[in-house]
Design an enzyme around this catalytic site. Structure first.
Site, PDB file in Angstrom:
ATOM      1  N   HIS A 248     -12.939  -5.601   6.886  1.00  0.00           N
ATOM      2  CA  HIS A 248     -13.259  -4.830   5.677  1.00  0.00           C
ATOM      3  C   HIS A 248     -14.781  -4.701   5.554  1.00  0.00           C
ATOM      4  CE1 HIS A 248     -12.335  -3.794   1.252  1.00  0.00           C
ATOM      5  NE2 HIS A 248     -13.651  -3.705   1.381  1.00  0.00           N
TER       6      HIS A 248
ATOM      7  N   GLU B 159     -10.769  -4.936  -8.019  1.00  0.00           N
ATOM      8  CA  GLU B 159     -12.093  -5.549  -7.833  1.00  0.00           C
ATOM      9  C   GLU B 159     -12.709  -5.663  -9.224  1.00  0.00           C
ATOM     10  OE1 GLU B 159     -14.600  -3.568  -5.019  1.00  0.00           O
ATOM     11  OE2 GLU B 159     -16.141  -5.108  -5.106  1.00  0.00           O
TER      12      GLU B 159
ATOM     13  N   HIS C 225      -8.459  -0.719  -1.742  1.00  0.00           N
ATOM     14  CA  HIS C 225      -9.265  -1.579  -2.608  1.00  0.00           C
ATOM     15  C   HIS C 225      -8.450  -1.818  -3.876  1.00  0.00           C
ATOM     16  CE1 HIS C 225     -12.637  -0.670  -0.017  1.00  0.00           C
ATOM     17  NE2 HIS C 225     -13.432  -1.455  -0.723  1.00  0.00           N
TER      18      HIS C 225
ATOM     19  N   ASP D  96     -17.428  -6.983   3.914  1.00  0.00           N
ATOM     20  CA  ASP D  96     -17.662  -5.995   2.863  1.00  0.00           C
ATOM     21  C   ASP D  96     -19.035  -5.341   3.048  1.00  0.00           C
ATOM     22  OD1 ASP D  96     -16.564  -4.511   0.847  1.00  0.00           O
ATOM     23  OD2 ASP D  96     -16.903  -5.947  -0.753  1.00  0.00           O
ATOM     24  N   ASN D  97     -19.833  -5.256   2.000  1.00  0.00           N
ATOM     25  CA  ASN D  97     -21.071  -4.464   2.064  1.00  0.00           C
ATOM     26  C   ASN D  97     -22.237  -5.245   2.657  1.00  0.00           C
ATOM     27  OD1 ASN D  97     -19.266  -3.604  -0.243  1.00  0.00           O
ATOM     28  ND2 ASN D  97     -20.623  -1.847  -0.077  1.00  0.00           N
TER      29      ASN D  97
ATOM     30  N   HIS E 251     -18.221  -1.575   5.005  1.00  0.00           N
ATOM     31  CA  HIS E 251     -18.616  -0.226   4.541  1.00  0.00           C
ATOM     32  C   HIS E 251     -19.861   0.184   5.319  1.00  0.00           C
ATOM     33  CE1 HIS E 251     -15.988  -0.098   0.891  1.00  0.00           C
ATOM     34  NE2 HIS E 251     -16.074  -1.421   1.023  1.00  0.00           N
TER      35      HIS E 251
HETATM   36 ZN   LIG Z   1     -14.947  -2.856   0.015  1.00  0.00          ZN
END
Ligand SMILES: [Zn+2]
Length: 463
Positions: free
Chosen positions: A104, A259, A256, A356-357, A106
């Site tokens: 996961h 969150e 998603h 993630d990010n 981005h």
């Molecule tokens: Zn995400």
């Protein structure tokens, strides 16, 4: 290692004085050969297809690994097999891991922090800042350069498969997907790249939007459909559109979900119930699910039961969740932002963690290093006691969610491994493992994470 066989491919830090000391450790390096043996490597029993010898307290087996022409030719209990003459590297009980899988990310958003910061560090500000930057700057060249930067980071740190979400809204959809497809082609054989579209679930009711998404998935996608779900009136209807399209096209789903620190965020139950009701057979991965941890016990249990029955996989994003969740200016955070991952796993759910990010308004830090995610995940989520139970959360579990046969070391498989100096989990997790040796096709990789300055030519990213 002996004489000519000790010709290292990696930097060595041992001084001659160290080497002559009777207590000096064996050099930490790979022989420069196509056929060699790693002696006394510590490999998790669960990373092997079958148990080999007794396991230590942490669940490791002590094995010899014969590498031949880029493949693992043999894995045997340490000292049992005479491999003859090939050069040897004395691992002396150091830990060898399978390569990482990062399920996961981005990478279309990453590394924009210099030109678009999150002004206060919370989720709404992250979303707004990213939309502004996307609208202003995300040309194909900009997205391509930042994706490449992220993939080079992931590759240097030892990731072999990676899934990214791709912002698919308005004109961006037709800009980003061809870029993703080119990156996927360019990295084939080094990183297996998968992608899922990302848009707010309300947009699923917009026919022209969905036509764009479908066209891009047909032309450039990897068989995965996704969106970001929230407790909006359109949630059920939007999900039905996604399930319809996924059933029609044979797509997997990657969503998603919740969150949020609001216990009333319960989209996870809606997704699970819909998958059960429709008897959806393709894999579904759900990410975040933060609010699950804050619900009443019976409510949470009902949802987890449904998630298990539906066969969903769950990925927690511990670093990003801890950054964004429960952030209130001037107030110390009261929780860590992560989902009820232990309870999900105990219910039989395929549970894992991911990056993630990275250096964007959703997360100011991060470098696509799954060793860091593991290290932080252990601290944030208590992925210890026992450590070994959670080791697959950065390799075999996400590989399963991605439908890939990765995350283990086995005879006949590619000699893809991460060599560390650690002998137990605290040694592994206490340091960032900056001196790890990433082995691909039997050879020590020379890849390094790129210099940040390489992005300076992009709009707004100059120093
Ligand atoms: Zn995400």
């Amino acid at each position: 290692m002996r004489g000519a066989e000790s010709d290292a491919m990696n930097d060595r830090h041992e001084t001659p004085a160290d080497a002559s000391s009777p207590r000096a450790p064996a050099p930490f390096a790979l022989p420069r050969a196509r056929r060699y043996v790693l002696r006394e490597a510590r490999v998790l029993g669960r990373s092997l297809p079958a148990p080999i010898g007794p396991l230590d307290f942490d669940g490791f087996a002590l094995v010899d690994i014969l590498v031949d022409e880029g493949a693992i030719a043999k894995i045997a209990p340490a000292g049992v097999v005479d491999f003859g003459e090939p050069p040897q590297a004395a691992m002396s009980g150091r830990i060898v891991l399978p390569l990482f899988v990062d399920v996961h990310t981005h990478i279309d958003k990453g590394h924009i922090w210099r030109r678009k910061r999150n002004p206060v560090g919370d989720f709404p500000s992250a979303l707004n800042a990213t939309i502004e930057d996307r609208t202003a700057n995300w040309t194909a060249a900009d997205v391509a350069a930042r994706m490449e930067f992220s993939l080079r980071c992931a590759h240097a740190y030892g990731t072999t498969a990676l899934r990214t979400h791709v912002d698919s809204v308005g004109a961006q959809t037709r800009i980003s997907w061809p870029v993703l497809a080119e990156a996927r082609e360019r990295w084939r054989g080094r990183i297996e790249l998968q992608a899922s579209p990302l848009f707010s679930i309300e947009l699923a009711l917009d026919d022209s939007h969905m036509a764009d998404v479908e066209a891009m998935l047909d032309a450039h996608g990897t068989g995965i459909l996704g969106a970001s779900t929230r407790m909006v009136p359109e949630l059920h209807q939007g999900l039905r559109v996604l399930f319809d399209l996924a059933e029609r096209k044979g797509f997997e789903l990657d969503l998603h979900v919740d969150e949020s620190s609001d216990p009333a965020a319960r989209a996870l139950k809606v997704v699970a119930d819909m998958a059960i009701e429709r008897r959806f057979r393709r894999p579904i991965l759900v990410g975040h699910c933060c609010s699950l941890a804050l619900q009443e016990d019976d409510e949470r249990k009902k949802t987890i039961d449904a998630v298990a029955r539906a066969g969903l996989s769950v990925v927690s994003l511990p670093m990003c969740n801890m950054f964004l969740q429960d952030r209130v200016a001037g107030r110390t955070p009261r929780w860590r932002g992560v989902t009820a991952l232990h309870e999900l796993k105990a219910a039989g759910v395929n549970a894992m963690i991911a990056s993630d990010n990275a250096r964007d308004p959703f997360y100011a830090y991060g470098d696509l290093d799954m060793m860091e995610v593991w290290r932080e995940g252990v601290r944030i989520l208590h992925l210890d006691y026992p450590f070994a139970d959670w080791a697959p959360a950065v390799s075999a579990a996400p590989a399963k969610a991605m439908g890939l046969d990765l995350g283990s070391l086995h005879e006949g498989g590619r000699a893809d491994m991460i060599l560390t100096r650690a002998r137990d989990f605290p040694e592994l997790l206490a340091r960032p493992q900056a001196d790890r040796i990433v082995v691909r096709n039997g050879e020590a990789s020379t890849a390094k994470p790129p210099d940040y300055a390489e992005l300076d030519a992009l709009e707004g990213l100059a120093p």
